[in-house]
Design a protein around this motif. Structure first.
Motif, PDB file in Angstrom:
ATOM      1  N   ASN A 119      26.236  40.000  28.514  1.00  0.00           N
ATOM      2  CA  ASN A 119      25.084  40.570  27.836  1.00  0.00           C
ATOM      3  C   ASN A 119      25.546  41.452  26.695  1.00  0.00           C
ATOM      4  O   ASN A 119      25.112  42.589  26.561  1.00  0.00           O
ATOM      5  CB  ASN A 119      24.274  41.378  28.861  1.00  0.00           C
ATOM      6  N   VAL A 147      38.965  42.395  29.563  1.00  0.00           N
ATOM      7  CA  VAL A 147      39.774  43.389  30.279  1.00  0.00           C
ATOM      8  C   VAL A 147      41.246  43.243  29.866  1.00  0.00           C
ATOM      9  O   VAL A 147      41.937  44.219  29.573  1.00  0.00           O
ATOM     10  CB  VAL A 147      39.604  43.225  31.805  1.00  0.00           C
ATOM     11  N   ARG A 201      32.097  47.131  31.655  1.00  0.00           N
ATOM     12  CA  ARG A 201      31.414  45.853  31.696  1.00  0.00           C
ATOM     13  C   ARG A 201      30.640  45.659  32.986  1.00  0.00           C
ATOM     14  O   ARG A 201      29.762  44.815  33.058  1.00  0.00           O
ATOM     15  CB  ARG A 201      32.421  44.739  31.448  1.00  0.00           C
ATOM     16  N   LEU A 202      30.968  46.471  34.003  1.00  0.00           N
ATOM     17  CA  LEU A 202      30.178  46.436  35.230  1.00  0.00           C
ATOM     18  C   LEU A 202      28.902  47.249  35.078  1.00  0.00           C
ATOM     19  O   LEU A 202      28.057  47.270  35.968  1.00  0.00           O
ATOM     20  CB  LEU A 202      30.989  46.983  36.412  1.00  0.00           C
ATOM     21  N   MET A 234      18.714  43.605  32.708  1.00  0.00           N
ATOM     22  CA  MET A 234      20.170  43.519  32.656  1.00  0.00           C
ATOM     23  C   MET A 234      20.674  42.466  33.632  1.00  0.00           C
ATOM     24  O   MET A 234      20.165  42.326  34.725  1.00  0.00           O
ATOM     25  CB  MET A 234      20.756  44.887  33.019  1.00  0.00           C
ATOM     26  N   TYR A 235      21.655  41.762  33.202  1.00  0.00           N
ATOM     27  CA  TYR A 235      22.261  40.723  34.030  1.00  0.00           C
ATOM     28  C   TYR A 235      22.851  41.348  35.288  1.00  0.00           C
ATOM     29  O   TYR A 235      23.489  42.386  35.241  1.00  0.00           O
ATOM     30  CB  TYR A 235      23.365  40.047  33.216  1.00  0.00           C
ATOM     31  N   ASP A 293      41.821  44.349  26.175  1.00  0.00           N
ATOM     32  CA  ASP A 293      41.912  45.802  26.017  1.00  0.00           C
ATOM     33  C   ASP A 293      43.250  46.330  26.534  1.00  0.00           C
ATOM     34  O   ASP A 293      43.857  47.206  25.923  1.00  0.00           O
ATOM     35  CB  ASP A 293      40.747  46.495  26.747  1.00  0.00           C
ATOM     36  N   ALA A 294      43.698  45.792  27.667  1.00  0.00           N
ATOM     37  CA  ALA A 294      44.973  46.245  28.225  1.00  0.00           C
ATOM     38  C   ALA A 294      46.127  45.871  27.295  1.00  0.00           C
ATOM     39  O   ALA A 294      47.006  46.692  26.998  1.00  0.00           O
ATOM     40  CB  ALA A 294      45.183  45.638  29.608  1.00  0.00           C
ATOM     41  N   MET A 323      26.166  41.382  33.724  1.00  0.00           N
ATOM     42  CA  MET A 323      27.340  42.199  33.451  1.00  0.00           C
ATOM     43  C   MET A 323      28.067  41.714  32.214  1.00  0.00           C
ATOM     44  O   MET A 323      27.895  42.212  31.123  1.00  0.00           O
ATOM     45  CB  MET A 323      28.279  42.152  34.658  1.00  0.00           C
ATOM     46  N   LEU A 324      28.822  40.654  32.378  1.00  0.00           N
ATOM     47  CA  LEU A 324      29.796  40.348  31.349  1.00  0.00           C
ATOM     48  C   LEU A 324      29.256  39.498  30.204  1.00  0.00           C
ATOM     49  O   LEU A 324      29.964  39.240  29.270  1.00  0.00           O
ATOM     50  CB  LEU A 324      30.993  39.643  32.000  1.00  0.00           C
ATOM     51  N   SER A 341      33.739  41.118  42.734  1.00  0.00           N
ATOM     52  CA  SER A 341      34.759  40.615  41.818  1.00  0.00           C
ATOM     53  C   SER A 341      35.869  41.637  41.794  1.00  0.00           C
ATOM     54  O   SER A 341      35.662  42.811  42.096  1.00  0.00           O
ATOM     55  CB  SER A 341      34.185  40.384  40.422  1.00  0.00           C
ATOM     56  N   SER A 342      37.033  41.198  41.436  1.00  0.00           N
ATOM     57  CA  SER A 342      38.152  42.133  41.449  1.00  0.00           C
ATOM     58  C   SER A 342      39.178  41.782  40.387  1.00  0.00           C
ATOM     59  O   SER A 342      39.275  40.633  39.956  1.00  0.00           O
ATOM     60  CB  SER A 342      38.835  42.117  42.823  1.00  0.00           C
ATOM     61  N   ARG A 402      42.299  32.447  40.159  1.00  0.00           N
ATOM     62  CA  ARG A 402      42.707  33.600  39.371  1.00  0.00           C
ATOM     63  C   ARG A 402      43.424  33.148  38.104  1.00  0.00           C
ATOM     64  O   ARG A 402      43.995  32.058  38.036  1.00  0.00           O
ATOM     65  CB  ARG A 402      43.671  34.470  40.185  1.00  0.00           C
ATOM     66  N   GLU A 431      43.128  51.549  30.296  1.00  0.00           N
ATOM     67  CA  GLU A 431      42.307  50.707  29.412  1.00  0.00           C
ATOM     68  C   GLU A 431      41.681  49.548  30.172  1.00  0.00           C
ATOM     69  O   GLU A 431      40.527  49.199  29.955  1.00  0.00           O
ATOM     70  CB  GLU A 431      43.153  50.148  28.265  1.00  0.00           C
ATOM     71  N   ALA A 432      42.461  48.935  31.051  1.00  0.00           N
ATOM     72  CA  ALA A 432      41.950  47.780  31.786  1.00  0.00           C
ATOM     73  C   ALA A 432      40.824  48.199  32.726  1.00  0.00           C
ATOM     74  O   ALA A 432      39.767  47.556  32.779  1.00  0.00           O
ATOM     75  CB  ALA A 432      43.084  47.108  32.568  1.00  0.00           C
ATOM     76  N   SER A 467      37.726  49.098  30.757  1.00  0.00           N
ATOM     77  CA  SER A 467      37.077  47.902  30.248  1.00  0.00           C
ATOM     78  C   SER A 467      36.271  47.230  31.368  1.00  0.00           C
ATOM     79  O   SER A 467      35.120  46.829  31.186  1.00  0.00           O
ATOM     80  CB  SER A 467      38.163  46.970  29.711  1.00  0.00           C
ATOM     81  N   PHE A 468      36.866  47.148  32.549  1.00  0.00           N
ATOM     82  CA  PHE A 468      36.212  46.549  33.715  1.00  0.00           C
ATOM     83  C   PHE A 468      34.953  47.351  34.078  1.00  0.00           C
ATOM     84  O   PHE A 468      33.858  46.797  34.193  1.00  0.00           O
ATOM     85  CB  PHE A 468      37.207  46.528  34.874  1.00  0.00           C
ATOM     86  N   TYR A 506      35.835  38.225  31.586  1.00  0.00           N
ATOM     87  CA  TYR A 506      36.962  39.022  32.075  1.00  0.00           C
ATOM     88  C   TYR A 506      38.138  39.035  31.113  1.00  0.00           C
ATOM     89  O   TYR A 506      39.022  39.888  31.203  1.00  0.00           O
ATOM     90  CB  TYR A 506      37.401  38.546  33.462  1.00  0.00           C
ATOM     91  N   PRO A 547      25.432  41.826  38.082  1.00  0.00           N
ATOM     92  CA  PRO A 547      26.832  41.450  38.294  1.00  0.00           C
ATOM     93  C   PRO A 547      26.970  40.609  39.544  1.00  0.00           C
ATOM     94  O   PRO A 547      26.181  40.752  40.466  1.00  0.00           O
ATOM     95  CB  PRO A 547      27.532  42.802  38.489  1.00  0.00           C
ATOM     96  N   PRO A 548      27.939  39.765  39.573  1.00  0.00           N
ATOM     97  CA  PRO A 548      28.173  38.991  40.778  1.00  0.00           C
ATOM     98  C   PRO A 548      28.454  39.942  41.930  1.00  0.00           C
ATOM     99  O   PRO A 548      28.877  41.066  41.734  1.00  0.00           O
ATOM    100  CB  PRO A 548      29.405  38.165  40.445  1.00  0.00           C
TER     101      PRO A 548
END
Lengths: 147, 120, 154
Positions: free
Chosen positions: B4, C28, A34-35, A1-2, C31-32, B1-2, A8-9, C73, A26-27, A30-31, C25, A4-5
Motif C-alpha cells: 500500500n 527490508v 511496513r507492518l 489499510m491492507y 534498506d539494510a 502492509m507491504l 511473517s518473519s 525463504r 535499518e532492517a 524497515s520491517f 520484503y 498484514p498476513p
C-alpha cells in the motif's frame, strides 16, 4: 489499510563488530514501518534493537571476531517480537537493570544503560534460555493503530 | 502492509492533466496508475504529466507499467511528460529508452512550461 | 615475511538476511544493504544502483525461483571486503531460471507492441553492477552474485 498476513518473519545475522548494529537497525525499522507501526514506535524500536545488538557484540560475544549475533523478527498479527542472540562467551542474563537513581547514587555501574533503555522503550522484554548457551534478549512491541 | 505504498492523485493545471505518484512504483501500482490514466483520458486529456514524489523505489515491474502507459499515449495521440524523478531513476529511464518517448523534466513547473511551449 | 594483518581479524564481514517470499520484503533488504554500503563509503548514486539491482534480484527470487510460495525463504548475503561489496541472493529454486530470463531484453520499441512489457530486471542488474554471475546456491536454488566495487576517492 491492507491487513498484514497473520505471521511473517525476517532473520538477520551480523559479525560481532561495532557498527554492524546499524544494519540490523535499518532492517528492523524497515520491517516495522511496513507492518504499520507509527514512526515514533519505529524510532523506539530502532534504539532498543541497537542497544540489544551492542550488548550482544560487546558483552555476550566480547567483540570476538568470528562470533555472530543472530536477530529474529517475528510478526504475529498484532505485535512484533525481536530476539537478539549472542554466542554467550559472557553470560549477562539475570542482571537487574538499575535506573538512573541508583546510577547517580553510585549503586550501579555507569555502563549497562542499554538494558535500562530497552525496558523503557518496548512493551515487554526479558531474557530467554537458548539451547546453545548464548544470551537471548527478546523485545516485544504491540502495534497501536496508526493515526 | 507491504503493498500500500503508492498514493495517486489527479488534478489539472493550465490544460495539463497531472497524475501525482507519491511513493513506490512496483507491481502493486498497476491498477492505481492505469485507473488514473484511464480517468484523465476519458475526460479528454491531451497533455498528461506523471509527477513523481518520494519515489525511492521504482522497479522493473513499475517500468513495465509506465511503458504500457507510453504505449497507450502513442496510440491515443496524447502527449506525456514526467517530472520529479530522482537522478537515479532519470538515469534508469534513459537506459531503458523511455526518455526517448517521454519528456523528462526536473519538476512540475518546468514540465508545465514545456507543455505550454509545445501548445503555442 | 608474509604480510599478516596484526589484528588477525578476517578481512571479510558477512551479514545474512532471510526474508519471506512475499513481494514488498525486498525493501527490508534494500534498506539494510544501503545502510551498509553508505558506511563503506559508496556514493549516493552507487547506493541507489545497489538498491535497484538488489530489488530486482530479490523480486526475481520471489516470483520465479520460489514461485510466490510465502513459506519459502530468500537468503541475502552481504559480504563486506576492503574494496568491494559482494551481494548474493539465493532462492529455494522450485523453478530454475530460464535462459530467456537471462537474455538481453528487447528494445523499448518492441515492448510497445508486446503484451508483456516486463523482463527488464536482469538486464538492469547487469547494467548497474560491476560483476554479475548466475549460479546454483548451495541449497540447490538459483543464486545471483553481484559485486559492486568501491572506487577510491581521489
Amino acid at each position: 489499510m491492507y491487513d498484514p498476513p497473520v505471521s511473517s518473519s525476517i532473520d538477520l545475522s551480523i559479525p560481532s563488530e561495532l557498527g554492524y548494529e546499524r544494519v540490523v537497525r535499518e532492517a528492523v525499522a524497515s520491517f516495522a514501518h511496513r507492518l504499520g507501526f507509527a514512526t515514533e514506535r519505529v524510532e523506539d524500536l530502532k534504539t532498543a534493537v541497537s542497544e540489544a545488538c551492542l550488548n550482544a557484540i560487546e558483552h555476550g560475544n566480547a567483540q570476538t571476531p568470528g562470533l555472530r549475533v543472530d536477530v529474529t523478527c517475528v510478526w504475529d498479527g498484532s505485535g512484533l517480537t525481536v530476539c537478539v542472540q549472542d554466542q554467550g562467551l559472557r553470560p549477562y542474563s539475570g542482571h537487574v537493570t538499575p535506573g538512573i537513581e541508583q546510577r547517580l547514587r553510585g549503586d550501579a555501574p555507569p555502563r549497562g544503560l542499554g538494558l535500562y533503555l530497552i525496558t523503557q522503550l518496548v512493551d515487554a522484554c526479558g531474557f530467554k534460555l537458548s539451547s546453545n548457551g548464548g544470551n537471548v534478549l527478546y523485545m516485544c512491541m504491540r502495534r497501536c493503530p496508526r493515526a | 502492509m507491504l503493498d500500500n505504498d503508492l498514493e495517486v492523485h489527479i488534478r489539472e493545471r493550465e490544460g495539463v492533466a497531472i497524475i501525482d505518484l507519491i511513493g513506490d512504483v512496483t507491481t502493486f501500482a498497476e491498477e492505481k496508475i492505469t485507473n488514473a490514466y484511464n480517468e484523465v483520458s476519458r475526460k479528454g486529456a491531451r497533455n498528461i504529466l506523471l509527477n513523481f514524489r518520494q519515489n525511492d523505489y521504482i522497479n522493473s515491474a513499475g517500468i513495465a507499467i509506465l511503458i504500457g502507459i507510453v504505449t497507450e499515449v502513442n496510440r491515443s495521440n496524447q502527449r506525456l511528460a514526467m517530472s520529479g524523478l530522482s537522478q537515479h531513476f532519470q538515469k534508469i529511464f534513459r537506459m531503458v529508452g523511455l526518455a526517448q518517448y517521454v519528456d523528462i523534466y526536473q519538476d512540475e513547473d518546468e514540465a508545465i512550461r514545456g507543455f505550454t511551449a509545445a501548445m503555442a | 615475511m608474509a604480510d599478516v594483518s596484526h589484528n588477525a581479524g578476517p578481512v571479510e564481514r558477512v551479514v545474512e538476511l532471510h526474508l519471506p517470499s512475499r513481494l514488498g520484503y525486498e525493501k527490508v533488504a534494500m534498506d539494510a544493504a544501503a545502510s551498509l554500503a553508505r558506511r563503506m563509503g559508496f556514493s549516493a548514486d552507487r547506493v541507489d544502483a545497489l538498491r535497484t539491482a538488489l530489488a530486482e534480484a530479490i523480486t526475481n527470487a520471489i516470483e520465479h525461483g520460489n514461485a510466490h510460495d510465502a513459506q519459502m525463504r530468500v537468503l541475502v548475503m552481504l559480504t563486506v571486503r576492503p574494496s568491494e561489496l559482494v551481494v548474493s541472493v539465493a532462492d529455494q529454486g522450485r523453478k530454475p531460471l530460464m535462459p530467456a530470463h537471462l537474455s538481453p531484453p528487447p528494445t523499448i520499441e518492441e515492448s510497445f507492441t508486446r503484451g508483456d512489457k516486463g523482463g527488464w530486471g536482469i538486464w538492469l542488474i547487469r547494467e548497474l553492477m560491476d560483476e554479475v554471475e548466475f549460479t546454483t546456491a548451495p541449497s540447490g536454488g538459483n543464486q545471483v552474485r553481484m559485486v559492486i566495487h568501491l572506487e577510491k576517492q581521489s
